[in-house]
Motif scaffolding. Structure first.
Motif, short mmCIF file in Angstrom:
data_model
loop_
_atom_site.label_atom_id
_atom_site.label_comp_id
_atom_site.label_asym_id
_atom_site.label_seq_id
_atom_site.Cartn_x
_atom_site.Cartn_y
_atom_site.Cartn_z
N TYR A 1 0.81 -1.23 -0.01
CA TYR A 1 -0.06 -0.06 -0.03
C TYR A 1 0.95 1.30 -0.09
O TYR A 1 1.93 1.23 0.30
CB TYR A 1 -0.86 0.20 1.42
N THR B 1 -3.32 -5.47 -9.29
CA THR B 1 -3.17 -5.62 -7.93
C THR B 1 -2.14 -6.27 -7.18
O THR B 1 -2.04 -6.40 -6.04
CB THR B 1 -4.46 -6.84 -8.00
N GLU C 1 -15.51 -7.00 -4.19
CA GLU C 1 -14.16 -6.77 -4.35
C GLU C 1 -14.01 -5.22 -4.68
O GLU C 1 -12.94 -4.74 -4.54
CB GLU C 1 -13.57 -7.44 -5.43
N ASP C 2 -15.04 -4.50 -5.10
CA ASP C 2 -14.97 -3.10 -5.42
C ASP C 2 -16.11 -2.30 -4.58
O ASP C 2 -17.45 -2.49 -4.96
CB ASP C 2 -15.00 -2.64 -6.93
N SER D 1 -4.04 -4.38 5.76
CA SER D 1 -4.43 -3.15 4.93
C SER D 1 -3.73 -1.80 5.64
O SER D 1 -3.81 -1.78 6.85
CB SER D 1 -5.80 -3.03 4.94
N THR E 1 -6.78 -0.54 -0.29
CA THR E 1 -7.13 -1.79 -0.46
C THR E 1 -6.90 -2.53 0.98
O THR E 1 -6.37 -2.16 1.74
CB THR E 1 -5.77 -2.16 -1.39
N LEU F 1 -6.41 -6.61 1.75
CA LEU F 1 -6.05 -7.86 1.20
C LEU F 1 -6.34 -9.06 2.08
O LEU F 1 -5.90 -9.01 3.32
CB LEU F 1 -4.48 -7.85 0.87
N THR G 1 -8.44 -9.04 -2.83
CA THR G 1 -8.05 -7.59 -2.76
C THR G 1 -9.58 -7.07 -2.84
O THR G 1 -10.14 -7.10 -4.04
CB THR G 1 -7.16 -7.53 -3.94
N ASN H 1 -11.04 -3.23 -2.94
CA ASN H 1 -10.81 -1.87 -3.32
C ASN H 1 -11.84 -1.08 -2.89
O ASN H 1 -13.13 -1.31 -2.96
CB ASN H 1 -10.57 -1.64 -4.81
#
Length: 848
Positions: free
Chosen positions: A164, A201, A256-257, A287, A328, A330, A347, A349
């Motif tokens: 990150y 990613t 994931e998003d 994170s 992010t 993870l 991951t 986001n």
């Protein structure tokens, strides 16, 4: 004493040159001042190796190097026969610029499968830093997962460095060769089959390991800010492939998003399920959001369970968390299998967006609109973007959309560079409805959601044209009808009577009207046949009160083509014309018109016409103002324009071929007639010729169709040339100069090896055999001592055996020549060099 100790240390290091040692590592940094950085070098080494490194040498990239002492408390045991080491230092650079911080050690671990003879290959890692005051301070990415891992033979392997960026910069990942001496790619290094890396990613996958052993991989992580590269890190990691019992990894299920407005609360679930019943699952996450300023993202970890593990993660980000790049998280779920825990990575986001500016208000005044708004929840903006659109929009942004996409139909009219929440939009046009939205933007380029739309109209304090219509088409006596609306919202207290109108054509005053209830006028005795006219109306009392928007009469043009006419027109008006009616004269010369079609385009093609016959048209536009209180539709005619269809389509070009006869000096050109479908009125063929590629074509011959299909181009000194045959119809339309065919010369030039210049009339001259297509030569003839005996540029040569200096006969013997032959070719002159010997048989004294 320290220097003596270091000397002893490095001498002992040379003894251990072949000792197995380094397995993985990376260099990260924090910028603590304008040109000052604090670095951390982390290495993972074989614990049982004698090649320990309490000190390392680090190059700063500015010509300086330092010896770094290992941090207190290190080495630390990280795993079986595995130590982790930490070295830290601070350095100040002399100026801004790009620098490479590098660490090189002579000892890698022995037996790395994809690094030949790895124990003798140096271990090299680096970090590049770009110090640029215009881009601001920068900190390298932080890597949360270690670069040491295990994989199962025959099973998919996944890894993510857990990187990150503390500054919110964009990260781009790539898989590169491991580095050796001086940072050069390791010789013989290879990527095992099935390895790949997601550049966005950082997910590294290997599908699948097929050989046991240790493997090293290098992941390059590059930072970008506002499109500029500002640094990079090279991580050298090691993966050990081992045998594992039958087992399948768990699978993570999570959205994931995600996007969330600052000030809102995020609540999401994450679950990991294992296909193998009875496995113990552990779910964890890394994170940067766990270490942000409060409030931080909350996930109570690790979470464990049999067959499955899951939980909730939540966050209520503030305005301080708004940025362009997503955060992010993870997630990693692993089972309890031995010797390797199989795992899955996902991951997530999370994009934190700024709420829209609030309370947008637009107030009209004259020809301007004053805008104001509230900044909304989040301050600290760099500025605002103001957008405008004529009439209301159906655009409805989704919950994650920031800014305003081009598809919404708005135009950006202002980007402010400050936090002021007001703006005046000037020079607007009466009759239009203007709609606005505002977007805030931040230092890193992040944008807020768009504000609610606010629409407004200018007050009707000036006349507004609604008709500019051609009444009569004539070059001398033409006329245009004008009509306008009164200033219905005029403040009669501020602007007292009496009122009058002034009418302008092409910026010239043509009429004054004192009766303000008279809102129409016909402009006469003008040339409407060949031009359009622009009008506007002024409202006066003792001074100018207001001016109408400008409107131009419509103008029609006609393009004449085969059996059709292409109509195109232009209307420049303050209202929007959205429909056009095509009017056509019913009977040629009658002056009576019939509406034949309707279109929303500004062109129209009338098909199926008779060539040579006259057709006349006019266009009627239909439009409206976007504002309220205006009549609709607004109908206005263009002038009348006539056209005559004519054949403008050339016949198809014929197919052409050519053959050359170098001996006869002639070329035979043949062609096939154009297809009947596009050559119904074929009149003649034209044959064009050029002798070289870079020369223009000239007309060689005109030929009669259906009689001539072959032409012999004869009596040529050179046969090289190109030909094109075109087809021409009865109206003179000629096909394009395409279908070029070319032939080249057949140059020949050779020389004999003996001649007898004795005056007997036979073979008295050295000359070539019969030749052709030669422009010139340059021949030099030498004796055995290298003296130049003869030289000529004439292709025939005609050397009589005499020495060029005194014209005495050369002695019998052998002579050597060099001859540059200038061959005439289609592409130009080509030089070919001939070399050989000549036997001269005769009498003389010069060559003795």
């Amino acid at each position: 004493m320290m220097r003596i100790f270091l000397v002893i240390l490095f001498l002992s290091g040379s003894i251990l040159l072949h000792a197995t040692h380094n397995r993985a590592g990376e260099i990260t940094y924090t910028q603590t001042g304008a040109n000052t950085v604090k670095i951390s070098v982390v290495t993972y080494t074989k614990a049982s190796s004698p090649a320990d490194r309490p000190y390392i040498e680090l190059s700063w990239g500015d010509g300086k190097a330092d010896t770094l002492k290992r941090a207190d408390g290190y080495p630390k045991l990280f795993g079986p026969d595995l130590n982790t080491n930490l070295y830290e230092a601070t350095h100040t650079y002399p100026s801004s610029g790009e620098y490479t911080i590098a660490f090189e050690d002579p000892n890698r671990e022995e037996g790395v499968v994809n690094i030949p003879n790895s124990v003798n290959v140096p271990f090299y890692i680096f970090t590049k830093i770009i110090l640029n005051p215009f881009l601001g301070n920068n900190n390298s990415p932080k890597l949360l997962y270690p670069p040491i891992d295990n994989a199962c033979l025959g099973k998919m392997y996944l890894h993510n460095p857990g990187a990150y960026d503390p500054d919110g910069d964009s990260l781009v990942y790539s898989l590169v060769n491991c580095k050796g001496t001086g940072g050069v790619d390791v010789s013989g290094y290879f990527f095992p089959a099935g390895t790949s890396l997601n550049y966005l990613t950082g997910d590294f996958s290997w599908n699948v390991p097929t050989q046991l052993g240790d493997y090293n991989f290098a992941i390059l992580i590059e930072e970008y800010r506002n499109g500029y590269k500002i640094g990079s890190i090279l991580r050298d990691m090691q993966v050990s492939v081992v045998n594992c019992p039958p087992n399948d990894p768990p699978v993570i299920h999570v959205k994931e998003d995600i996007c969330i407005e600052a000030g809102d609360t995020l609540n999401e679930n994450v679950w990991a399920l294992d296909p193998d019943l009875g496995d113990s699952i552990t779910l964890s996450a890394v994170s940067a959001t766990f270490s942000l300023s409060a409030p931080t993202l909350v996930f109570n970890q690790p979470v464990s369970g049999i067959d499955s593990a899951g939980g909730n993660f939540s966050w209520m980000p503030t305005c301080a968390h708004v940025r362009k790049q997503p955060y992010t998280v993870l997630f990693k779920a692993h089972d309890n299998a031995e010797p390797v825990n199989l795992f899955d990575l996902k991951t997530v986001n999370i994009k934190v967006i700024a709420p829209a500016p609030k309370n947008l208000l637009a107030l009209p005044s004259g020809s301007s609109v004053a805008l104001s708004w509230s900044p909304g929840l989040c301050g600290g903006v760099s500025g605002y973007k103001i957008y405008r659109k004529e009439d209301a929009s159906a655009y409805n942004p989704d919950s994650c959309e920031t800014g305003l996409p081009a598809a919404a139909g708005y135009s950006l009219i202002k980007t402010s560079g400050d936090a002021n929440t007001f703006y005046t939009d000037s020079n607007l046009v009466l009759g239009k409805r203007y709609c606005y939205r505002v977007v805030s933007y931040y230092a890193d380029g992040a944008e807020s959601k768009a504000s609610q739309e606010f629409c407004v109209e200018l007050k009707k304090i000036a006349p507004v044209l609604i008709n500019v219509s051609v009444n009569k088409t004539d070059a001398v006596t033409g006329s245009i009808f004008l009509k306008w609306m009164k200033a219905s919202q005029l403040d009669t207290v501020q602007y007292a009577k009496p009122y009058s109108y002034k009418i302008y054509r092409n910026s010239t005053l043509i009429k004054s009207i004192s009766d303000v209830n008279d809102t129409s006028y016909t402009d006469t005795l003008i040339n409407t046949q060949n031009t359009s006219f622009t009008y506007y109306i002024e409202l006066w009392n003792t001074a100018l009160i207001g001016t109408s928007p400008t409107a131009e009469s419509g103008f029609l043009n006609i393009h004449e083509v085969n059996q059709a006419l292409i109509l195109s027109w232009k209307y420049t008006t303050p209202w929007v014309n959205d429909t056009f009616y095509i009017w056509k004269e019913s009977v040629p010369g009658s002056g009576l018109f019939t509406k034949i079609d309707t279109t929303t385009a500004t062109t129209y093609t009338d098909l199926g016409l008779v060539n040579g016959q006259t057709y006349c048209y006019k266009i009627q536009s239909s439009g409206k103002y976007s504002g309220t209180g205006y009549p609709s539709p607004l109908l206005n005619f263009s002038e009348i324009m006539c056209g005559v269809p004519k054949d403008t389509v050339p016949p198809c070009p014929p197919g052409v071929s050519v053959s050359a006869d170098c001996n006869k000096g002639e070329n035979t050109i043949t062609w096939t007639a154009s297809p009947a479908s596009c050559s119904s009125d074929l009149f003649k063929f034209k044959l064009y010729y050029k002798e070289e590629l870079d020369k223009p074509y000239t007309l060689l011959k005109e030929l009669i169709p259906f009689v001539d299909s072959v032409y012999v181009h004869s009596n040529l000194e050179y046969v090289a040339g190109c030909y094109i045959v075109t087809a021409t119809d009865s109206t003179g339309n000629e096909s394009a100069l395409t279908g070029e065919v070319c032939v080249d010369n057949c140059p020949e030039y050779s020389l004999p090896n003996i001649f007898t210049p004795n005056g007997d009339g036979t073979n008295d001259y050295f000359k070539p055999f019969p030749y052709k297509h030669i422009q010139k030569i340059d021949i030099r003839i030498y004796d055995r001592w290298g003296r130049l005996m003869f030289q000529s540029a004439q292709p025939d040569i005609l050397w009589d055996g005499r020495f060029k200096e005194n014209m005495e006969m050369c002695a019998s013997g052998t002579y050597f020549y060099i001859c540059d032959v200038y061959q005439k070719k289609l592409a130009g002159i080509k030089i070919v060099q001939l070399k050989g010997f000549i036997e001269l048989l005769g009498e003389g004294s010069t060559n003795k």
